[in-house]
Every structure is written in structure tokens, then in C-alpha cells.
Design a protein around this motif. Structure first.
Motif, PDB file in Angstrom:
ATOM      1  N   SER A 280       0.840  -1.200   0.000  1.00 56.53           N
ATOM      2  CA  SER A 280       0.000   0.000   0.000  1.00 56.53           C
ATOM      3  C   SER A 280       0.877   1.253   0.000  1.00 56.53           C
ATOM      4  CB  SER A 280      -0.908   0.010   1.232  1.00 56.53           C
ATOM      5  OG  SER A 280      -1.769  -1.102   1.216  1.00 56.53           O
ATOM      6  N   HIS A 281       0.320   2.360  -0.524  1.00 58.45           N
ATOM      7  CA  HIS A 281       1.068   3.614  -0.626  1.00 58.45           C
ATOM      8  C   HIS A 281       0.177   4.785  -0.248  1.00 58.45           C
ATOM      9  CE1 HIS A 281       3.189   0.750  -3.223  1.00 58.45           C
ATOM     10  NE2 HIS A 281       4.277   1.407  -2.877  1.00 58.45           N
ATOM     11  N   ASP A 282       0.823   5.875   0.152  1.00 58.40           N
ATOM     12  CA  ASP A 282       0.076   7.044   0.620  1.00 58.40           C
ATOM     13  C   ASP A 282      -0.466   7.884  -0.527  1.00 58.40           C
ATOM     14  OD1 ASP A 282       0.544   6.391   3.291  1.00 58.40           O
ATOM     15  OD2 ASP A 282       2.436   7.499   3.345  1.00 58.40           O
ATOM     16  N   THR A 283       0.208   7.881  -1.671  1.00 59.13           N
ATOM     17  CA  THR A 283      -0.228   8.711  -2.794  1.00 59.13           C
ATOM     18  C   THR A 283      -0.263   7.879  -4.064  1.00 59.13           C
ATOM     19  OG1 THR A 283       2.001   9.416  -3.474  1.00 59.13           O
ATOM     20  CG2 THR A 283       0.918  10.693  -1.717  1.00 59.13           C
ATOM     21  N   TRP A 284      -1.026   8.350  -5.058  1.00 60.33           N
ATOM     22  CA  TRP A 284      -1.126   7.630  -6.327  1.00 60.33           C
ATOM     23  C   TRP A 284       0.236   7.539  -7.011  1.00 60.33           C
ATOM     24  CZ3 TRP A 284       0.441   9.529 -10.966  1.00 60.33           C
ATOM     25  CH2 TRP A 284       0.650  10.908 -11.060  1.00 60.33           C
ATOM     26  N   ARG A 285       1.040   8.629  -6.871  1.00 60.69           N
ATOM     27  CA  ARG A 285       2.330   8.633  -7.573  1.00 60.69           C
ATOM     28  C   ARG A 285       3.283   7.593  -6.965  1.00 60.69           C
ATOM     29  NH1 ARG A 285       5.036  13.156 -10.947  1.00 60.69           N
ATOM     30  NH2 ARG A 285       7.088  12.247 -11.308  1.00 60.69           N
ATOM     31  N   GLU A 286       3.300   7.490  -5.640  1.00 58.39           N
ATOM     32  CA  GLU A 286       4.110   6.459  -5.004  1.00 58.39           C
ATOM     33  C   GLU A 286       3.646   5.073  -5.449  1.00 58.39           C
ATOM     34  OE1 GLU A 286       3.752   7.052  -0.855  1.00 58.39           O
ATOM     35  OE2 GLU A 286       5.004   8.858  -0.800  1.00 58.39           O
ATOM     36  N   GLY A 287       2.337   4.904  -5.572  1.00 52.40           N
ATOM     37  CA  GLY A 287       1.788   3.625  -5.991  1.00 52.40           C
ATOM     38  C   GLY A 287       2.185   3.250  -7.406  1.00 52.40           C
ATOM     39  N   LEU A 288       2.080   4.213  -8.334  1.00 54.35           N
ATOM     40  CA  LEU A 288       2.445   3.911  -9.721  1.00 54.35           C
ATOM     41  C   LEU A 288       3.954   3.758  -9.882  1.00 54.35           C
ATOM     42  CD1 LEU A 288       0.023   5.971 -11.987  1.00 54.35           C
ATOM     43  CD2 LEU A 288      -0.251   3.718 -10.953  1.00 54.35           C
ATOM     44  N   HIS A 289       4.711   4.444  -9.048  1.00 53.30           N
ATOM     45  CA  HIS A 289       6.166   4.265  -9.067  1.00 53.30           C
ATOM     46  C   HIS A 289       6.501   2.835  -8.636  1.00 53.30           C
ATOM     47  CE1 HIS A 289      10.320   4.636  -7.413  1.00 53.30           C
ATOM     48  NE2 HIS A 289      10.488   5.407  -8.481  1.00 53.30           N
TER      49      HIS A 289
ATOM     50  N   GLU B 189     -10.162   6.368 -16.849  1.00 53.89           N
ATOM     51  CA  GLU B 189      -8.958   7.193 -16.670  1.00 53.89           C
ATOM     52  C   GLU B 189      -7.904   6.437 -15.879  1.00 53.89           C
ATOM     53  OE1 GLU B 189      -8.199  10.071 -17.823  1.00 53.89           O
ATOM     54  OE2 GLU B 189     -10.021  11.175 -18.318  1.00 53.89           O
ATOM     55  N   ILE B 190      -8.334   5.732 -14.844  1.00 53.59           N
ATOM     56  CA  ILE B 190      -7.404   4.957 -14.030  1.00 53.59           C
ATOM     57  C   ILE B 190      -6.763   3.863 -14.869  1.00 53.59           C
ATOM     58  CG2 ILE B 190      -7.274   3.324 -12.099  1.00 53.59           C
ATOM     59  CD1 ILE B 190      -9.413   5.031 -10.693  1.00 53.59           C
ATOM     60  N   MET B 191      -7.560   3.154 -15.649  1.00 51.84           N
ATOM     61  CA  MET B 191      -7.033   2.063 -16.466  1.00 51.84           C
ATOM     62  C   MET B 191      -6.043   2.572 -17.510  1.00 51.84           C
ATOM     63  SD  MET B 191     -10.523  -0.153 -16.942  1.00 51.84           S
ATOM     64  CE  MET B 191      -9.794  -1.340 -18.079  1.00 51.84           C
ATOM     65  N   LEU B 192      -6.322   3.720 -18.104  1.00 47.16           N
ATOM     66  CA  LEU B 192      -5.409   4.272 -19.100  1.00 47.16           C
ATOM     67  C   LEU B 192      -4.085   4.687 -18.474  1.00 47.16           C
ATOM     68  CD1 LEU B 192      -7.917   6.366 -21.236  1.00 47.16           C
ATOM     69  CD2 LEU B 192      -6.607   4.377 -22.012  1.00 47.16           C
ATOM     70  N   ALA B 193      -4.151   5.299 -17.289  1.00 48.30           N
ATOM     71  CA  ALA B 193      -2.928   5.718 -16.611  1.00 48.30           C
ATOM     72  C   ALA B 193      -2.081   4.513 -16.228  1.00 48.30           C
ATOM     73  CB  ALA B 193      -3.271   6.539 -15.372  1.00 48.30           C
ATOM     74  N   ILE B 194      -2.719   3.492 -15.677  1.00 50.72           N
ATOM     75  CA  ILE B 194      -2.004   2.281 -15.308  1.00 50.72           C
ATOM     76  C   ILE B 194      -1.445   1.596 -16.563  1.00 50.72           C
ATOM     77  CG2 ILE B 194      -2.340  -0.069 -14.413  1.00 50.72           C
ATOM     78  CD1 ILE B 194      -4.275   1.228 -12.360  1.00 50.72           C
TER      79      ILE B 194
ATOM     80  N   LEU C 291      10.641   6.433 -16.124  1.00 53.57           N
ATOM     81  CA  LEU C 291       9.433   6.250 -15.316  1.00 53.57           C
ATOM     82  C   LEU C 291       8.970   7.567 -14.713  1.00 53.57           C
ATOM     83  CD1 LEU C 291       7.328   4.408 -14.026  1.00 53.57           C
ATOM     84  CD2 LEU C 291       8.977   3.929 -12.186  1.00 53.57           C
ATOM     85  N   GLN C 292       9.898   8.382 -14.241  1.00 52.53           N
ATOM     86  CA  GLN C 292       9.508   9.673 -13.674  1.00 52.53           C
ATOM     87  C   GLN C 292       8.819  10.547 -14.715  1.00 52.53           C
ATOM     88  OE1 GLN C 292       9.413  10.652 -10.603  1.00 52.53           O
ATOM     89  NE2 GLN C 292      10.465   8.865  -9.755  1.00 52.53           N
ATOM     90  N   ARG C 293       9.251  10.483 -15.945  1.00 51.50           N
ATOM     91  CA  ARG C 293       8.621  11.284 -17.001  1.00 51.50           C
ATOM     92  C   ARG C 293       7.267  10.721 -17.404  1.00 51.50           C
ATOM     93  NH1 ARG C 293      13.161  12.342 -15.794  1.00 51.50           N
ATOM     94  NH2 ARG C 293      14.175  14.311 -16.273  1.00 51.50           N
ATOM     95  N   VAL C 294       7.116   9.410 -17.318  1.00 50.23           N
ATOM     96  CA  VAL C 294       5.785   8.833 -17.529  1.00 50.23           C
ATOM     97  C   VAL C 294       4.825   9.313 -16.443  1.00 50.23           C
ATOM     98  CG1 VAL C 294       4.459   6.678 -17.507  1.00 50.23           C
ATOM     99  CG2 VAL C 294       6.623   6.797 -18.757  1.00 50.23           C
ATOM    100  N   LEU C 295       5.288   9.322 -15.202  1.00 50.20           N
ATOM    101  CA  LEU C 295       4.438   9.781 -14.095  1.00 50.20           C
ATOM    102  C   LEU C 295       4.133  11.273 -14.209  1.00 50.20           C
ATOM    103  CD1 LEU C 295       6.045   7.798 -11.126  1.00 50.20           C
ATOM    104  CD2 LEU C 295       4.048   7.205 -12.506  1.00 50.20           C
ATOM    105  N   ASN C 296       5.105  12.049 -14.700  1.00 50.41           N
ATOM    106  CA  ASN C 296       4.834  13.472 -14.945  1.00 50.41           C
ATOM    107  C   ASN C 296       3.730  13.631 -15.988  1.00 50.41           C
ATOM    108  OD1 ASN C 296       6.839  14.167 -13.154  1.00 50.41           O
ATOM    109  ND2 ASN C 296       8.372  14.632 -14.729  1.00 50.41           N
ATOM    110  N   GLY C 297       3.769  12.796 -17.022  1.00 51.41           N
ATOM    111  CA  GLY C 297       2.734  12.863 -18.044  1.00 51.41           C
ATOM    112  C   GLY C 297       1.372  12.476 -17.500  1.00 51.41           C
ATOM    113  N   VAL C 298       1.321  11.467 -16.640  1.00 51.33           N
ATOM    114  CA  VAL C 298       0.056  11.095 -16.014  1.00 51.33           C
ATOM    115  C   VAL C 298      -0.487  12.247 -15.181  1.00 51.33           C
ATOM    116  CG1 VAL C 298      -1.001   9.555 -14.306  1.00 51.33           C
ATOM    117  CG2 VAL C 298       0.595   8.623 -15.991  1.00 51.33           C
ATOM    118  N   ALA C 299       0.399  12.859 -14.382  1.00 53.70           N
ATOM    119  CA  ALA C 299      -0.024  13.973 -13.538  1.00 53.70           C
ATOM    120  C   ALA C 299      -0.549  15.137 -14.353  1.00 53.70           C
ATOM    121  CB  ALA C 299       1.144  14.431 -12.672  1.00 53.70           C
TER     122      ALA C 299
END
Length: 239
Positions: free
Chosen positions: A87-96, A146-151, A224-232
Motif C-alpha cells: 500500500s502507498h500514501d499517494t497515487w504517484r508512489e503507488g504507480l512508481h 482514466e485509471i485504467m489508461l494511466a495504469i 518512469l519519472q517522465r511517464v508519471l509526470n505525463g500522467v499527472a
């Protein structure tokens, strides 16, 4: 030859109620098949090879499962079940976490890279994993699409990166060279390309770029960080 009638996934079928109880469980079959695939690749896995490795005949395997397709489903489910769900506190930590987990797991079981995109997958352990992953972004109260596309973006990046790593490792193993040895072997050819002056962008890669020389872990994290930036950037409420 008559066509085999389509059936539901193996977990939806009733287990045989007659005859002696199987001496080996489906999970044990799957774990042994995974060991073979890890060592020899998915092409090295046959029902005969599996039966022999278990000290049983091929027919004993077929009494448990009806086809190699069933076996693959069981293997995928068992392999996904190895993943510790965190488990993670934020969505970004989770996707990381998800990105690194997908890559690490794929490198541990390279055969999975060829199989996970072949069709629907509904194993009980896999469903638990999917439920956990879909919940990584629940804090954002987004539409499930939206969640499925981001994942899916994270999945595609991590698997693509791992696939490239596996392919490079396999290619170098075939010729018996390390990356450094391969580069030294081809240094004269590359020098000729540089000196020709025909490929200015390629020259920049060889002379200026750091990325080709980065450690794979660093290169993966960079992307990966740039993918997460794009999701955000694309999701309302994500930051």
C-alpha cells in the motif's frame, strides 16, 4: 478432426469428482512449469518435459489439465501471485512501485513478456493483483477508464523497457559477449560512421549523449519519472 469445444477458464470448471485424488496440485504443476520456463524459455516447456520433471508420464499431467493453454494460465496466475502487494500514501508512489514491480518481475520471468498481452486473464491471484493495482489511484476519485489508461501507460513503459533488456541480454548471450566487449568489437565500424559526416544526429548520440551509457536502473527510473509526470499533467486532481 472435430474442433475442440471452447471452455471457460480452468478456474471456472468443476474438478473431477471420480477416480483417485491427484497426487500433485495445480499450484505445484504451475510452480514446476515456471521453473522450466525460467531456465529454458517457454519454448522448452512441453507437457512431456513437465511430466518427466515431476517423475510422471505425460498422461498424468493431462489428467490434471487439458491443454498447454490451461498450463500457461496457471503459470501466469502463480507467477503474479509471487508479487507482494504494497500500500502507498499517494497515487504517484503507488504507480512508481508498480513500474518497478512490473520490470523486476518481468526480468525474473522473461517468458511472461510474450504471454501477458495475448488475451483476457482472470486467475484468482491475478484478480487480487489487478484489484490492488486499480486501487492505487482511488484517492483521485477518477472514472475507472482514466485509471485504467494511466495504469496502462506505466505497464507499457515498464514491460517495453524490460523486453528490450531481455532481448539485449539474449542477443549478447548468443554471441558470448558483454556489452563492453561488443562495443569494442564494433568500435572501428562506428568510428567510420562518425567520420563519414553523413549522420550528424547519430554523431551527437555517440559524442554527447549520456543515456546510452547510463546504468539500466538509472535509465529506467529516468523514463518512469517522465511517464508519471505525463500522467499527472493529464489527470484532473493529480499532482
Amino acid at each position: 478432426m472435430a474442433e475442440q469445444k471452447a471452455q471457460p477458464v480452468i478456474w471456472a470448471r468443476p474438478r473431477p469428482s471420480r477416480g483417485p485424488a491427484p497426487k500433485i496440485t495445480l499450484e505445484e504443476l504451475a510452480r514446476h512449469a515456471i521453473e522450466i520456463a525460467d531456465e529454458e524459455g517457454i519454448d522448452g516447456l512441453t507437457m512431456r518435459r513437465l511430466g518427466a520433471g515431476l517423475g510422471r508420464g505425460t498422461m498424468s499431467v493431462y489428467r490434471q489439465i487439458q491443454s498447454k493453454s490451461d498450463l500457461i494460465d496457471l503459470m501466469l496466475d502463480e507467477a503474479v501471485g509471487e508479487i507482494e502487494l504494497v500500500s502507498h500514501d499517494t497515487w504517484r508512489e503507488g504507480l512508481h512501485w508498480l513500474g518497478h514491480t512490473i520490470r523486476d518481475h518481468a526480468l525474473r520471468h522473461p517468458w511472461m513478456l510474450m504471454l501477458l498481452n495475448e488475451g483476457p486473464y482472470f486467475g484468482p491471484k491475478g484478480i487480487g493483483y489487478t484489484e490492488h493495482v486499480l486501487g492505487l489511484m482511488s484517492e483521485l476519485d477518477l472514472p475507472i477508464d482514466e485509471i485504467m489508461l494511466a495504469i496502462g501507460l506505466v505497464n507499457s513503459y515498464a514491460r517495453g523497457f524490460a523486453r528490450q533488456e531481455v532481448a539485449q541480454t539474449r542477443r549478447l548471450a548468443e554471441v558470448g559477449l558483454t556489452v563492453e566487449e561488443w562495443m569494442r568489437l564494433n568500435s572501428g565500424y562506428v568510428r567510420g560512421l562518425l567520420e563519414s559526416g553523413k549522420y550528424p544526429q547519430f554523431n551527437r548520440v555517440i559524442i554527447e549523449a549520456e543515456q546510452p551509457h547510463m546504468v539500466q536502473d538509472e535509465a529506467f527510473e529516468y523514463g518512469l519519472q517522465r511517464v508519471l509526470n505525463g500522467v499527472a499533467a493529464g489527470l484532473p486532481g493529480a499532482s
